[in-house]
Design a protein around this motif. Structure first.
Motif, PDB file in Angstrom:
ATOM      1  N   TYR A   1       1.563  22.784  60.061  1.00 31.99           N
ATOM      2  CA  TYR A   1       2.040  22.264  61.346  1.00 31.99           C
ATOM      3  C   TYR A   1       3.560  22.384  61.433  1.00 31.99           C
ATOM      4  CZ  TYR A   1      -2.629  20.207  61.659  1.00 31.99           C
ATOM      5  OH  TYR A   1      -3.988  20.027  61.706  1.00 31.99           O
ATOM      6  N   CYS A   2       4.227  22.100  60.311  1.00 33.37           N
ATOM      7  CA  CYS A   2       5.687  22.200  60.263  1.00 33.37           C
ATOM      8  C   CYS A   2       6.140  23.644  60.449  1.00 33.37           C
ATOM      9  CB  CYS A   2       6.204  21.683  58.924  1.00 33.37           C
ATOM     10  SG  CYS A   2       5.720  20.004  58.525  1.00 33.37           S
TER      11      CYS A   2
ATOM     12  N   MET B   1       8.473  28.107  63.682  1.00 35.15           N
ATOM     13  CA  MET B   1       8.323  29.444  64.252  1.00 35.15           C
ATOM     14  C   MET B   1       8.491  29.398  65.777  1.00 35.15           C
ATOM     15  SD  MET B   1       8.062  31.581  61.851  1.00 35.15           S
ATOM     16  CE  MET B   1       7.613  33.007  62.859  1.00 35.15           C
ATOM     17  N   ASN B   2       7.972  28.345  66.411  1.00 37.82           N
ATOM     18  CA  ASN B   2       8.165  28.186  67.853  1.00 37.82           C
ATOM     19  C   ASN B   2       9.645  28.026  68.189  1.00 37.82           C
ATOM     20  OD1 ASN B   2       5.420  28.321  68.361  1.00 37.82           O
ATOM     21  ND2 ASN B   2       5.128  26.101  68.372  1.00 37.82           N
ATOM     22  N   VAL B   3      10.346  27.260  67.360  1.00 39.60           N
ATOM     23  CA  VAL B   3      11.790  27.093  67.559  1.00 39.60           C
ATOM     24  C   VAL B   3      12.501  28.432  67.394  1.00 39.60           C
ATOM     25  CG1 VAL B   3      13.892  26.071  66.594  1.00 39.60           C
ATOM     26  CG2 VAL B   3      11.851  24.661  66.910  1.00 39.60           C
TER      27      VAL B   3
ATOM     28  N   GLU C   1       1.983  16.229  65.680  1.00 34.75           N
ATOM     29  CA  GLU C   1       2.750  16.140  66.928  1.00 34.75           C
ATOM     30  C   GLU C   1       4.226  16.447  66.678  1.00 34.75           C
ATOM     31  OE1 GLU C   1       1.412  15.676  69.884  1.00 34.75           O
ATOM     32  OE2 GLU C   1      -0.604  15.422  69.056  1.00 34.75           O
ATOM     33  N   ARG C   2       4.840  17.166  67.596  1.00 42.29           N
ATOM     34  CA  ARG C   2       6.258  17.525  67.488  1.00 42.29           C
ATOM     35  C   ARG C   2       6.916  17.479  68.869  1.00 42.29           C
ATOM     36  NH1 ARG C   2       4.527  17.724  62.963  1.00 42.29           N
ATOM     37  NH2 ARG C   2       5.149  19.053  61.219  1.00 42.29           N
ATOM     38  N   MET C   3       8.244  17.403  68.903  1.00 43.93           N
ATOM     39  CA  MET C   3       8.960  17.600  70.157  1.00 43.93           C
ATOM     40  C   MET C   3       8.852  19.079  70.512  1.00 43.93           C
ATOM     41  SD  MET C   3      12.998  17.021  71.201  1.00 43.93           S
ATOM     42  CE  MET C   3      13.002  15.240  70.992  1.00 43.93           C
ATOM     43  N   SER C   4       8.367  19.358  71.709  1.00 43.51           N
ATOM     44  CA  SER C   4       8.194  20.755  72.115  1.00 43.51           C
ATOM     45  C   SER C   4       9.546  21.407  72.383  1.00 43.51           C
ATOM     46  CB  SER C   4       7.326  20.837  73.372  1.00 43.51           C
ATOM     47  OG  SER C   4       8.012  20.291  74.490  1.00 43.51           O
ATOM     48  N   VAL C   5       9.571  22.715  72.291  1.00 42.03           N
ATOM     49  CA  VAL C   5      10.789  23.459  72.612  1.00 42.03           C
ATOM     50  C   VAL C   5      11.171  23.213  74.073  1.00 42.03           C
ATOM     51  CG1 VAL C   5      11.818  25.753  72.828  1.00 42.03           C
ATOM     52  CG2 VAL C   5      10.380  25.211  70.853  1.00 42.03           C
TER      53      VAL C   5
END
Length: 215
Positions: free
Chosen positions: A86-87, A92-94, A201-205
């Motif tokens: 998940y991390c 990778m999205n960032v 869960e993460r803060m989205s880009v």
């Protein structure tokens, strides 16, 4: 008068029992995510001053938050380790949107308790171009109040996949950060945070960019 007092006492008792029940349910959920609940730190809040940390990055160079803030806002992300899918997906999205984050005048840095040798391999393998900093003594995690000790059940699960935190963490201790994200203004004030012990869960880009672009 007596009836009113009884009703008031019953209302207080009901609220107390509901709070206890809610806490118990929340604690059970947190335990599912590997958290030893009594060790869970609450995280710095929006409006607080960020902990001005320094540490070694993937290239062995010293990173200092105070220096990065001179150039613009900084997005600080707490990264559990290269073993966490998940991390890695979030980073990778960032990376895919890093150009837009930088175009908004900000920089991005990931902080991890994992030892530098391990996360440096991830940086190379995935082609990450932002800085990743080793929290060798958990000073940064504790400074942002995002540390918790991992419960035994979760440790045992990780060991089955050869991910013993007492080996992979620089400090050789089974502690992790809540995978929080903090957006910090140039004056050191936290202007946005995402704090959730649920590691899926993460803060989205998108949320990162909207916060930066609103400044």
């Amino acid at each position: 008068m007596i009836n009113k007092r009884i009703l008031t006492l019953l209302s207080i008792l009901s609220f107390f029992l509901l709070s206890v029940s809610s806490f118990a349910q929340e604690a059970k959920i947190y335990e599912k995510y590997g958290v030893t609940v009594e060790t869970l730190q609450p995280g710095l809040s929006e409006g607080d001053q960020a902990f001005l940390f320094k540490g070694k990055d993937q290239d062995g160079k010293t990173y200092q938050l105070k220096d990065a803030l001179k150039k613009g806002p900084v997005v600080v992300n707490f990264f559990r380790g290269s073993w966490c899918p998940y991390c890695t997906k979030h980073l990778m999205n960032v990376q895919d949107s890093l150009g837009m984050i930088e175009a908004a005048g900000a920089t991005f840095v990931a902080v991890t308790p994992e030892n530098q040798e391990r996360f440096a391999k991830l940086v190379e393998k995935k082609g990450l171009t932002f800085e990743m900093v080793e929290d060798s003594k958990l000073d940064i995690m504790n400074g942002f109040k995002v540390t918790f000790d991992v419960n035994q059940g979760y440790q045992d699960m990780l060991k089955k996949y050869e991910n013993d935190l007492t080996v992979t963490n620089s400090i050789k201790r089974a502690s992790l950060p809540v995978p929080a994200t903090y957006i910090i203004a140039q004056d050191g004030t936290i202007i946005k945070r995402h704090y959730d012990p649920n590691y899926t869960e993460r803060m989205s880009v998108k949320d990162i960019l909207s916060t930066l672009q609103a400044q």
